[in-house]
Structures are given as structure tokens and as C-alpha cells.
Design a protein around this motif. Structure first.
Motif, PDB file in Angstrom:
ATOM      1  N   VAL A  35      48.560  37.638  29.639  1.00 57.43           N
ATOM      2  CA  VAL A  35      47.949  38.931  29.990  1.00 57.43           C
ATOM      3  C   VAL A  35      46.453  38.748  30.258  1.00 57.43           C
ATOM      4  O   VAL A  35      45.915  39.287  31.225  1.00 57.43           O
ATOM      5  CB  VAL A  35      48.190  39.978  28.873  1.00 57.43           C
ATOM      6  N   VAL A  36      45.774  37.960  29.428  1.00 57.51           N
ATOM      7  CA  VAL A  36      44.343  37.699  29.628  1.00 57.51           C
ATOM      8  C   VAL A  36      44.115  36.985  30.950  1.00 57.51           C
ATOM      9  O   VAL A  36      43.197  37.316  31.706  1.00 57.51           O
ATOM     10  CB  VAL A  36      43.769  36.886  28.439  1.00 57.51           C
ATOM     11  N   LEU A  37      44.961  36.020  31.278  1.00 56.24           N
ATOM     12  CA  LEU A  37      44.841  35.291  32.552  1.00 56.24           C
ATOM     13  C   LEU A  37      45.027  36.227  33.736  1.00 56.24           C
ATOM     14  O   LEU A  37      44.249  36.189  34.691  1.00 56.24           O
ATOM     15  CB  LEU A  37      45.865  34.151  32.603  1.00 56.24           C
ATOM     16  N   VAL A  38      46.040  37.083  33.680  1.00 58.30           N
ATOM     17  CA  VAL A  38      46.282  38.034  34.772  1.00 58.30           C
ATOM     18  C   VAL A  38      45.093  38.975  34.921  1.00 58.30           C
ATOM     19  O   VAL A  38      44.623  39.236  36.038  1.00 58.30           O
ATOM     20  CB  VAL A  38      47.592  38.820  34.537  1.00 58.30           C
ATOM     21  N   TYR A  39      44.567  39.472  33.814  1.00 51.66           N
ATOM     22  CA  TYR A  39      43.400  40.367  33.858  1.00 51.66           C
ATOM     23  C   TYR A  39      42.203  39.649  34.465  1.00 51.66           C
ATOM     24  O   TYR A  39      41.489  40.195  35.294  1.00 51.66           O
ATOM     25  CB  TYR A  39      43.071  40.872  32.452  1.00 51.66           C
ATOM     26  N   TRP A  40      41.972  38.398  34.056  1.00 55.07           N
ATOM     27  CA  TRP A  40      40.842  37.618  34.584  1.00 55.07           C
ATOM     28  C   TRP A  40      40.987  37.406  36.098  1.00 55.07           C
ATOM     29  O   TRP A  40      40.025  37.542  36.841  1.00 55.07           O
ATOM     30  CB  TRP A  40      40.756  36.284  33.856  1.00 55.07           C
ATOM     31  N   LEU A  41      42.207  37.092  36.555  1.00 56.72           N
ATOM     32  CA  LEU A  41      42.440  36.897  37.988  1.00 56.72           C
ATOM     33  C   LEU A  41      42.197  38.193  38.765  1.00 56.72           C
ATOM     34  O   LEU A  41      41.623  38.178  39.859  1.00 56.72           O
ATOM     35  CB  LEU A  41      43.864  36.391  38.237  1.00 56.72           C
ATOM     36  N   MET A  42      42.635  39.318  38.207  1.00 57.55           N
ATOM     37  CA  MET A  42      42.388  40.608  38.857  1.00 57.55           C
ATOM     38  C   MET A  42      40.887  40.874  38.953  1.00 57.55           C
ATOM     39  O   MET A  42      40.393  41.335  39.975  1.00 57.55           O
ATOM     40  CB  MET A  42      43.089  41.732  38.080  1.00 57.55           C
ATOM     41  N   ARG A  43      40.181  40.582  37.892  1.00 59.05           N
ATOM     42  CA  ARG A  43      38.722  40.795  37.854  1.00 59.05           C
ATOM     43  C   ARG A  43      38.019  39.927  38.897  1.00 59.05           C
ATOM     44  O   ARG A  43      37.115  40.373  39.589  1.00 59.05           O
ATOM     45  CB  ARG A  43      38.228  40.456  36.441  1.00 59.05           C
TER      46      ARG A  43
END
Length: 197
Positions: A35-43
Motif C-alpha cells: 500500500v505504501v509503495l502504491v501511494y508513493w508511485l501515485m504521489r
């Protein structure tokens, strides 16, 4: 005696299931990291889009004396996109940030006040049209549930989506903005015609 042995065996089985925390913790940690990785990629994607749109000039500020309000409404600002491309979100200068919004239409233009986000002003000369629509970049509503205002900034046509607290007000805004753009188009045509003579 046999029943005691059976009960003890069942209790031992239940105890073994409860104390087997290793795989569960690993699974939860893995999920949190994903989830943190997906959020970071979106950011990162959001930042990259802002970099690509850095040629868009700063947004105009509201004039000191904007004049008498023709219309005033409050609701939600759902974002801006390149005109005609409802999925091409514009994020530069905070235009991609959803927020509450208070809109005021005057003869000088459209004033958008957004608590918690950057305010912006669209001069009357830059307004192109208004229409009722059903969606804009990540927000889809019932047909006609969204007021979309088309305007131009830095040579780029932009669609901005709003939904008022009272959706019945949308129609009055469409009529008022379109009458303003029609009259400014006629004035431009007359001026051009006079210059040509």
C-alpha cells in the motif's frame, strides 16, 4: 477419561492456531508495504504531471473590487482538465486539488474561493462556455450533475468541474456564463469589423 484426552487434544490444536503469528504478521507487513509503495508511485505520478504542466502561468488573483455579484453559490470543486479531455487532469498551481468552493460571478469574471486550497479568478474575457455534464477526472455523477466551466489560461483551454450544494442552481450558472461569453464574442466581432473598415 477418553473425553478428557479428546478435550485436551482439541485445546492443544486451538492453542497452536492462535500462537502461529509469524506468517500472519509477515502477510500484514507485506500488505502495508505494498500500500505504501502504491501511494508513493501515485504521489510521484502527481508530481511528474505537475512538472509536465509547469508551462501553465500563475493563476490570476481576484480584483480588489470585483463589482456586484450576479450569482453566488457554494459546493465542491472537483478538479480541472484539459478542455474536451475529461481524464487529462491538470494539477499545476493546485488545480488538481479537490475542495469546498464558493463561486461568485460578476461582470469582471468568475471568482473561486477554496478554503484549504488555492483560490483563483477567471477574468470574463477568458470564460468560454458552461455546460452540464456527468463527469470530470475521477468524479462521475448522474447526467447533468456537474457544472463544467470552460475557460482559457496561458493559451490552454481548461474545463473546471463544480457541484453545488443545491444542484438546481447549475442551470442558472450555465445561462449566466453563456450569456456573458456570447456578449463578449459579439463585442469582439464588432471591434474586429470596425478595425477592418
Amino acid at each position: 477419561m477418553t473425553s478428557l484426552i479428546v478435550l485436551a487434544a482439541e485445546a492443544e490444536q486451538k492453542s497452536a492456531e492462535v500462537t502461529d503469528w509469524g506468517p500472519r504478521i509477515a502477510w500484514v507487513v507485506g500488505l502495508v508495504l505494498f500500500v505504501v509503495l502504491v501511494y508513493w508511485l501515485m504521489r510521484q505520478g502527481w508530481k511528474w504531471r505537475g512538472t509536465l504542466q509547469s508551462d501553465l502561468p500563475e493563476l490570476p488573483e481576484s480584483p480588489q473590487s470585483p463589482g456586484e455579484a450576479k450569482l453566488r453559490s457554494s459546493g465542491r470543486y472537483h478538479g480541472s482538465t484539459t478542455a474536451g479531455q475529461w481524464l487529462d487532469r491538470i494539477v499545476a498551481h493546485g488545480l488538481g486539488t479537490r475542495s469546498r468552493a464558493e463561486l461568485t460571478l460578476t461582470d469582471q469574471g468568475l471568482d473561486v474561493v477554496r478554503p484549504g486550497a488555492g483560490d483563483f479568478f477567471v477574468p470574463a474575457a477568458q470564460l468560454r462556455e458552461a455546460r452540464l455534464d456527468k463527469g470530470i477526472a475521477g468524479k462521475v455523477l448522474a447526467e447533468g450533475g456537474l457544472l463544467v466551466v470552460t475557460w482559457e489560461h496561458g493559451g490552454k483551454p481548461i474545463d473546471s468541474g463544480f457541484r453545488f450544494d443545491r444542484a438546481a442552481e447549475h442551470t442558472a450558472w450555465v445561462e449566466a456564463i453563456n450569456s456573458m461569453t456570447d456578449s463578449s464574442t459579439k463585442k469582439t466581432a464588432v471591434t474586429t469589423e470596425g478595425t477592418a473598415r
